[in-house]
Design a protein around this motif. Structure first.
Motif, short mmCIF file in Angstrom:
data_model
loop_
_atom_site.label_atom_id
_atom_site.label_comp_id
_atom_site.label_asym_id
_atom_site.label_seq_id
_atom_site.Cartn_x
_atom_site.Cartn_y
_atom_site.Cartn_z
N VAL A 163 31.13 36.44 -12.01
CA VAL A 163 31.69 35.09 -12.05
C VAL A 163 31.54 34.49 -10.66
CG1 VAL A 163 33.80 33.74 -12.23
CG2 VAL A 163 33.31 35.50 -13.92
N TYR A 225 28.28 33.78 -14.88
CA TYR A 225 29.15 32.67 -15.27
C TYR A 225 29.45 31.86 -14.01
CZ TYR A 225 30.16 35.63 -19.39
OH TYR A 225 30.08 36.43 -20.51
N TYR A 250 26.98 30.71 -18.61
CA TYR A 250 28.10 29.78 -18.81
C TYR A 250 28.27 28.96 -17.55
CZ TYR A 250 33.01 28.29 -18.86
OH TYR A 250 34.17 27.56 -18.79
N LEU A 304 36.67 32.50 -20.12
CA LEU A 304 35.66 33.46 -19.65
C LEU A 304 35.72 34.75 -20.46
CD1 LEU A 304 35.93 33.09 -15.76
CD2 LEU A 304 34.37 31.92 -17.32
#
Length: 327
Positions: A163, A225, A250, A304
Protein backbone atom coordinates in the motif's frame (compact mmCIF):
# COMPACT_ATOMS: atom_id res chain seq x y z
CA UNK A 1 9.65 -16.00 3.24
CA UNK A 2 12.47 -16.59 0.75
CA UNK A 3 12.60 -19.54 -1.62
CA UNK A 4 16.25 -20.10 -0.69
CA UNK A 5 15.21 -20.57 2.94
CA UNK A 6 12.95 -23.49 2.08
CA UNK A 7 15.67 -25.07 -0.06
CA UNK A 8 18.16 -24.82 2.81
CA UNK A 9 15.70 -26.39 5.25
CA UNK A 10 14.98 -29.27 2.88
CA UNK A 11 18.70 -29.82 2.28
CA UNK A 12 19.50 -29.80 6.02
CA UNK A 13 16.73 -32.26 6.82
CA UNK A 14 17.89 -34.53 4.02
CA UNK A 15 21.37 -34.62 5.56
CA UNK A 16 20.09 -35.16 9.09
CA UNK A 17 21.07 -31.65 10.16
CA UNK A 18 18.91 -29.43 12.37
CA UNK A 19 17.82 -26.54 10.16
CA UNK A 20 18.36 -22.94 11.18
CA UNK A 21 14.89 -21.42 11.59
CA UNK A 22 15.22 -17.68 12.19
CA UNK A 23 12.67 -15.09 13.29
CA UNK A 24 13.53 -13.14 10.13
CA UNK A 25 12.01 -15.99 8.12
CA UNK A 26 9.37 -16.91 10.71
CA UNK A 27 8.46 -13.55 12.26
CA UNK A 28 5.50 -14.96 14.19
CA UNK A 29 8.12 -16.08 16.74
CA UNK A 30 9.82 -12.69 17.01
CA UNK A 31 9.59 -11.03 20.39
CA UNK A 32 7.90 -7.91 19.02
CA UNK A 33 5.30 -10.03 17.20
CA UNK A 34 4.60 -12.41 20.08
CA UNK A 35 4.25 -9.63 22.63
CA UNK A 36 3.76 -11.05 26.09
CA UNK A 37 3.10 -14.59 24.83
CA UNK A 38 6.00 -16.71 26.18
CA UNK A 39 4.95 -19.63 24.00
CA UNK A 40 5.89 -17.85 20.76
CA UNK A 41 9.53 -16.86 21.11
CA UNK A 42 12.88 -17.40 19.38
CA UNK A 43 13.65 -20.10 21.95
CA UNK A 44 10.45 -21.97 21.05
CA UNK A 45 11.34 -21.71 17.37
CA UNK A 46 14.72 -23.30 18.18
CA UNK A 47 12.91 -26.11 20.01
CA UNK A 48 10.68 -26.73 17.00
CA UNK A 49 13.68 -26.77 14.65
CA UNK A 50 15.41 -29.35 16.84
CA UNK A 51 12.38 -31.61 16.57
CA UNK A 52 12.30 -31.66 12.76
CA UNK A 53 13.49 -34.65 10.76
CA UNK A 54 13.39 -36.29 7.36
CA UNK A 55 9.67 -36.99 7.77
CA UNK A 56 9.08 -33.22 7.58
CA UNK A 57 10.69 -32.83 4.15
CA UNK A 58 7.38 -33.27 2.24
CA UNK A 59 5.88 -30.39 4.24
CA UNK A 60 8.59 -27.98 3.12
CA UNK A 61 8.66 -29.40 -0.42
CA UNK A 62 4.93 -28.69 -0.70
CA UNK A 63 5.54 -25.17 0.60
CA UNK A 64 8.26 -24.68 -2.02
CA UNK A 65 5.91 -25.77 -4.81
CA UNK A 66 3.20 -23.45 -3.52
CA UNK A 67 5.63 -20.55 -3.60
CA UNK A 68 6.69 -21.39 -7.16
CA UNK A 69 3.04 -21.58 -8.25
CA UNK A 70 2.05 -18.34 -6.51
CA UNK A 71 -0.43 -20.20 -4.32
CA UNK A 72 -2.11 -18.66 -1.29
CA UNK A 73 -0.41 -20.87 1.24
CA UNK A 74 1.18 -20.86 4.67
CA UNK A 75 3.59 -22.78 6.86
CA UNK A 76 1.90 -23.30 10.20
CA UNK A 77 3.01 -24.35 13.65
CA UNK A 78 1.30 -26.30 16.39
CA UNK A 79 3.11 -25.19 19.54
CA UNK A 80 2.52 -27.44 22.53
CA UNK A 81 2.50 -25.88 25.99
CA UNK A 82 1.21 -28.87 27.95
CA UNK A 83 1.05 -32.20 26.13
CA UNK A 84 -1.57 -33.81 28.37
CA UNK A 85 -3.83 -30.75 28.18
CA UNK A 86 -3.41 -30.57 24.41
CA UNK A 87 -4.59 -34.14 23.95
CA UNK A 88 -7.42 -33.74 26.43
CA UNK A 89 -8.78 -30.37 25.28
CA UNK A 90 -12.40 -31.41 24.78
CA UNK A 91 -13.96 -29.43 27.62
CA UNK A 92 -16.18 -27.00 25.74
CA UNK A 93 -19.72 -27.95 24.73
CA UNK A 94 -19.73 -25.42 21.88
CA UNK A 95 -16.73 -27.07 20.25
CA UNK A 96 -18.04 -30.64 20.57
CA UNK A 97 -18.74 -30.40 16.83
CA UNK A 98 -15.05 -31.14 16.36
CA UNK A 99 -15.40 -34.48 18.10
CA UNK A 100 -14.44 -35.94 21.44
CA UNK A 101 -10.74 -36.13 20.62
CA UNK A 102 -8.35 -33.32 21.45
CA UNK A 103 -5.13 -32.68 19.60
CA UNK A 104 -3.77 -35.81 17.94
CA UNK A 105 -0.68 -35.81 20.17
CA UNK A 106 1.24 -33.63 22.59
CA UNK A 107 4.13 -32.76 20.27
CA UNK A 108 5.00 -29.64 18.28
CA UNK A 109 4.16 -29.88 14.59
CA UNK A 110 5.05 -27.94 11.44
CA UNK A 111 2.45 -28.17 8.67
CA UNK A 112 1.52 -26.77 5.27
CA UNK A 113 -1.94 -25.41 4.48
CA UNK A 114 -3.28 -23.50 1.49
CA UNK A 115 -6.51 -21.73 0.65
CA UNK A 116 -7.85 -24.94 -0.87
CA UNK A 117 -7.45 -26.37 2.66
CA UNK A 118 -4.90 -28.92 1.54
CA UNK A 119 -2.84 -29.91 4.57
CA UNK A 120 0.55 -31.62 4.57
CA UNK A 121 2.15 -32.68 7.86
CA UNK A 122 4.54 -35.37 9.04
CA UNK A 123 2.15 -36.89 11.60
CA UNK A 124 -1.61 -37.52 11.85
CA UNK A 125 -3.82 -34.68 13.05
CA UNK A 126 -7.25 -34.72 14.66
CA UNK A 127 -10.43 -32.91 13.54
CA UNK A 128 -9.71 -30.24 16.15
CA UNK A 129 -6.19 -29.88 14.82
CA UNK A 130 -7.63 -29.54 11.32
CA UNK A 131 -9.91 -26.74 12.46
CA UNK A 132 -6.97 -24.90 14.02
CA UNK A 133 -4.71 -25.47 10.99
CA UNK A 134 -7.27 -23.92 8.67
CA UNK A 135 -8.04 -21.11 11.07
CA UNK A 136 -4.50 -19.96 11.78
CA UNK A 137 -3.74 -19.69 8.08
CA UNK A 138 -6.39 -17.00 7.67
CA UNK A 139 -3.80 -14.60 9.07
CA UNK A 140 -3.87 -13.18 12.59
CA UNK A 141 -6.27 -15.69 14.05
CA UNK A 142 -9.05 -15.24 16.56
CA UNK A 143 -8.71 -18.80 17.86
CA UNK A 144 -5.00 -19.49 18.33
CA UNK A 145 -5.48 -20.19 22.02
CA UNK A 146 -8.99 -21.59 21.93
CA UNK A 147 -8.07 -25.01 23.30
CA UNK A 148 -5.95 -25.70 26.38
CA UNK A 149 -2.37 -26.91 26.19
CA UNK A 150 -1.32 -25.47 22.84
CA UNK A 151 -1.21 -22.42 20.62
CA UNK A 152 -0.86 -21.89 16.88
CA UNK A 153 1.09 -19.61 14.54
CA UNK A 154 1.73 -19.27 10.82
CA UNK A 155 3.79 -17.44 8.21
CA UNK A 156 2.59 -16.67 4.70
CA UNK A 157 4.41 -18.03 1.67
CA UNK A 158 3.28 -15.10 -0.48
CA UNK A 159 4.24 -11.43 -0.39
CA UNK A 160 2.15 -8.92 1.48
CA UNK A 161 0.27 -6.45 -0.70
CA UNK A 162 2.01 -3.08 -0.94
CA UNK A 163 0.00 0.00 0.00
CA UNK A 164 1.48 3.30 -1.13
CA UNK A 165 0.11 6.33 0.68
CA UNK A 166 0.79 9.48 -1.33
CA UNK A 167 0.80 12.35 1.12
CA UNK A 168 1.43 12.61 4.87
CA UNK A 169 -1.89 14.11 5.91
CA UNK A 170 -3.54 13.38 9.26
CA UNK A 171 -5.77 10.82 7.55
CA UNK A 172 -2.60 9.23 6.14
CA UNK A 173 -1.16 8.86 9.65
CA UNK A 174 -4.18 6.88 10.81
CA UNK A 175 -4.40 4.89 7.56
CA UNK A 176 -0.74 3.85 7.65
CA UNK A 177 -0.96 2.51 11.20
CA UNK A 178 -4.17 0.57 10.56
CA UNK A 179 -3.05 -0.81 7.19
CA UNK A 180 0.18 -2.11 8.73
CA UNK A 181 -1.79 -3.67 11.57
CA UNK A 182 -3.92 -5.74 9.16
CA UNK A 183 -0.95 -7.04 7.20
CA UNK A 184 -0.22 -4.64 4.37
CA UNK A 185 3.31 -3.49 3.53
CA UNK A 186 3.00 0.27 3.88
CA UNK A 187 4.99 3.05 2.18
CA UNK A 188 4.31 6.75 2.75
CA UNK A 189 5.52 9.53 0.43
CA UNK A 190 5.67 13.28 1.06
CA UNK A 191 7.85 16.31 0.37
CA UNK A 192 7.88 17.75 3.88
CA UNK A 193 10.20 16.21 6.46
CA UNK A 194 8.18 17.48 9.41
CA UNK A 195 5.00 15.78 8.23
CA UNK A 196 6.61 12.47 7.24
CA UNK A 197 8.57 12.12 10.48
CA UNK A 198 9.13 8.81 12.24
CA UNK A 199 6.98 10.01 15.13
CA UNK A 200 4.00 10.36 12.80
CA UNK A 201 4.73 7.19 10.80
CA UNK A 202 6.52 4.64 12.99
CA UNK A 203 7.37 1.18 11.62
CA UNK A 204 6.44 1.92 7.98
CA UNK A 205 8.60 2.83 5.00
CA UNK A 206 8.92 6.62 4.62
CA UNK A 207 10.08 8.31 1.42
CA UNK A 208 10.95 12.01 1.50
CA UNK A 209 10.83 13.85 -1.82
CA UNK A 210 12.42 17.19 -2.65
CA UNK A 211 9.62 17.75 -5.13
CA UNK A 212 6.52 15.71 -5.98
CA UNK A 213 7.79 15.43 -9.56
CA UNK A 214 10.28 12.90 -8.13
CA UNK A 215 7.32 10.64 -7.43
CA UNK A 216 7.58 9.28 -10.96
CA UNK A 217 11.09 7.92 -10.26
CA UNK A 218 9.59 5.46 -7.75
CA UNK A 219 8.48 2.05 -9.02
CA UNK A 220 6.01 0.19 -6.79
CA UNK A 221 5.51 -3.56 -6.94
CA UNK A 222 3.08 -4.88 -9.52
CA UNK A 223 -0.56 -4.71 -8.46
CA UNK A 224 0.15 -2.30 -5.60
CA UNK A 225 -2.62 -0.23 -3.98
CA UNK A 226 -2.32 3.56 -4.09
CA UNK A 227 -4.10 5.83 -1.61
CA UNK A 228 -3.93 9.48 -2.61
CA UNK A 229 -4.15 11.42 0.67
CA UNK A 230 -1.99 14.50 0.04
CA UNK A 231 -2.06 17.43 2.45
CA UNK A 232 -4.65 19.93 1.28
CA UNK A 233 -5.13 17.79 -1.85
CA UNK A 234 -2.37 19.83 -3.47
CA UNK A 235 -0.66 16.87 -5.12
CA UNK A 236 -3.62 14.59 -5.79
CA UNK A 237 -3.16 14.80 -9.59
CA UNK A 238 0.44 13.57 -9.31
CA UNK A 239 -0.69 10.72 -7.06
CA UNK A 240 -3.42 9.58 -9.46
CA UNK A 241 -1.18 9.91 -12.52
CA UNK A 242 1.64 8.00 -10.79
CA UNK A 243 -0.65 5.16 -9.70
CA UNK A 244 -2.13 4.93 -13.19
CA UNK A 245 1.30 4.99 -14.88
CA UNK A 246 2.42 2.09 -12.68
CA UNK A 247 -0.75 0.06 -13.32
CA UNK A 248 -1.76 -0.02 -9.67
CA UNK A 249 -4.42 -2.61 -8.89
CA UNK A 250 -6.31 -0.01 -6.86
CA UNK A 251 -6.20 3.79 -6.77
CA UNK A 252 -8.32 5.75 -4.32
CA UNK A 253 -8.52 9.49 -3.73
CA UNK A 254 -10.23 11.68 -1.15
CA UNK A 255 -12.09 14.85 -1.94
CA UNK A 256 -15.35 16.59 -2.72
CA UNK A 257 -17.00 16.90 -6.12
CA UNK A 258 -15.67 20.39 -6.87
CA UNK A 259 -12.08 19.47 -6.08
CA UNK A 260 -12.41 16.21 -7.99
CA UNK A 261 -13.48 18.11 -11.09
CA UNK A 262 -10.25 20.13 -11.06
CA UNK A 263 -8.12 17.05 -10.36
CA UNK A 264 -9.96 15.33 -13.22
CA UNK A 265 -8.97 18.06 -15.65
CA UNK A 266 -5.33 17.96 -14.55
CA UNK A 267 -5.20 14.17 -14.78
CA UNK A 268 -6.66 14.18 -18.30
CA UNK A 269 -4.16 16.87 -19.28
CA UNK A 270 -1.47 14.62 -17.79
CA UNK A 271 -2.37 11.73 -20.09
CA UNK A 272 -5.06 9.70 -18.31
CA UNK A 273 -8.06 8.57 -20.31
CA UNK A 274 -11.61 9.08 -19.10
CA UNK A 275 -11.83 5.31 -18.51
CA UNK A 276 -8.72 5.38 -16.37
CA UNK A 277 -10.05 8.35 -14.41
CA UNK A 278 -13.32 6.54 -13.76
CA UNK A 279 -11.33 3.60 -12.36
CA UNK A 280 -10.05 5.83 -9.54
CA UNK A 281 -12.19 5.24 -6.42
CA UNK A 282 -13.60 8.63 -5.42
CA UNK A 283 -14.03 9.24 -2.61
CA UNK A 284 -11.74 6.60 -1.24
CA UNK A 285 -13.07 4.16 1.37
CA UNK A 286 -16.29 2.40 2.21
CA UNK A 287 -19.23 4.72 2.71
CA UNK A 288 -20.58 4.77 6.26
CA UNK A 289 -20.42 8.36 7.46
CA UNK A 290 -16.74 8.55 8.42
CA UNK A 291 -15.52 12.11 9.01
CA UNK A 292 -12.53 12.28 11.38
CA UNK A 293 -9.05 11.12 10.28
CA UNK A 294 -9.37 7.97 12.39
CA UNK A 295 -12.85 7.22 11.04
CA UNK A 296 -11.69 7.85 7.49
CA UNK A 297 -8.79 5.44 8.03
CA UNK A 298 -11.22 2.73 9.10
CA UNK A 299 -13.28 3.32 5.95
CA UNK A 300 -10.18 3.31 3.74
CA UNK A 301 -8.53 0.23 5.20
CA UNK A 302 -11.83 -1.65 5.24
CA UNK A 303 -12.02 -1.03 1.51
CA UNK A 304 -8.40 -2.15 1.04
CA UNK A 305 -9.18 -5.37 2.88
CA UNK A 306 -12.18 -5.97 0.64
CA UNK A 307 -10.11 -5.30 -2.50
CA UNK A 308 -7.39 -7.68 -1.28
CA UNK A 309 -9.97 -10.34 -0.43
CA UNK A 310 -11.52 -10.20 -3.90
CA UNK A 311 -8.09 -10.13 -5.56
CA UNK A 312 -6.71 -13.10 -3.63
CA UNK A 313 -9.72 -15.40 -3.53
CA UNK A 314 -11.83 -16.80 -6.32
CA UNK A 315 -15.57 -16.21 -6.39
CA UNK A 316 -16.03 -19.86 -5.49
CA UNK A 317 -13.78 -19.48 -2.45
CA UNK A 318 -15.56 -16.30 -1.39
CA UNK A 319 -18.96 -17.95 -1.73
CA UNK A 320 -17.73 -20.87 0.34
CA UNK A 321 -16.46 -18.48 3.01
CA UNK A 322 -19.73 -16.54 3.12
CA UNK A 323 -21.70 -19.79 3.37
CA UNK A 324 -19.57 -20.98 6.26
CA UNK A 325 -20.46 -17.77 8.10
CA UNK A 326 -24.15 -18.21 7.37
CA UNK A 327 -24.37 -15.08 5.22
Amino acid sequence: MERATLLEIIDDLGHGVTPDLTVEDFPCFAEDAAGDNPHLSPAVLDRIAAGLGRADIPTFERALRAMDEGDLAWIGFKVVIDGDAAVGNVDNEVTKKYGDVGSADGQDLVFFCNDAKEIVASRPYSPRDTFQMKDVTRGPSMHNDQFAGLTWASVALFDRVEVWIVGASDAAVETAALAKHVGFRVHVIDDNEAFISEDRFPEVDRILLDDFRELFDIKPAANAYVCVLTRGHMHDPEGCLWGNANKAHYIGMMGCKGKNNRVHDLCIEGGMTEEQWEAVKRPIGLKFGAKTPAELAIAIVAELIDVRYKQNYSQEARDRHEQSLGR
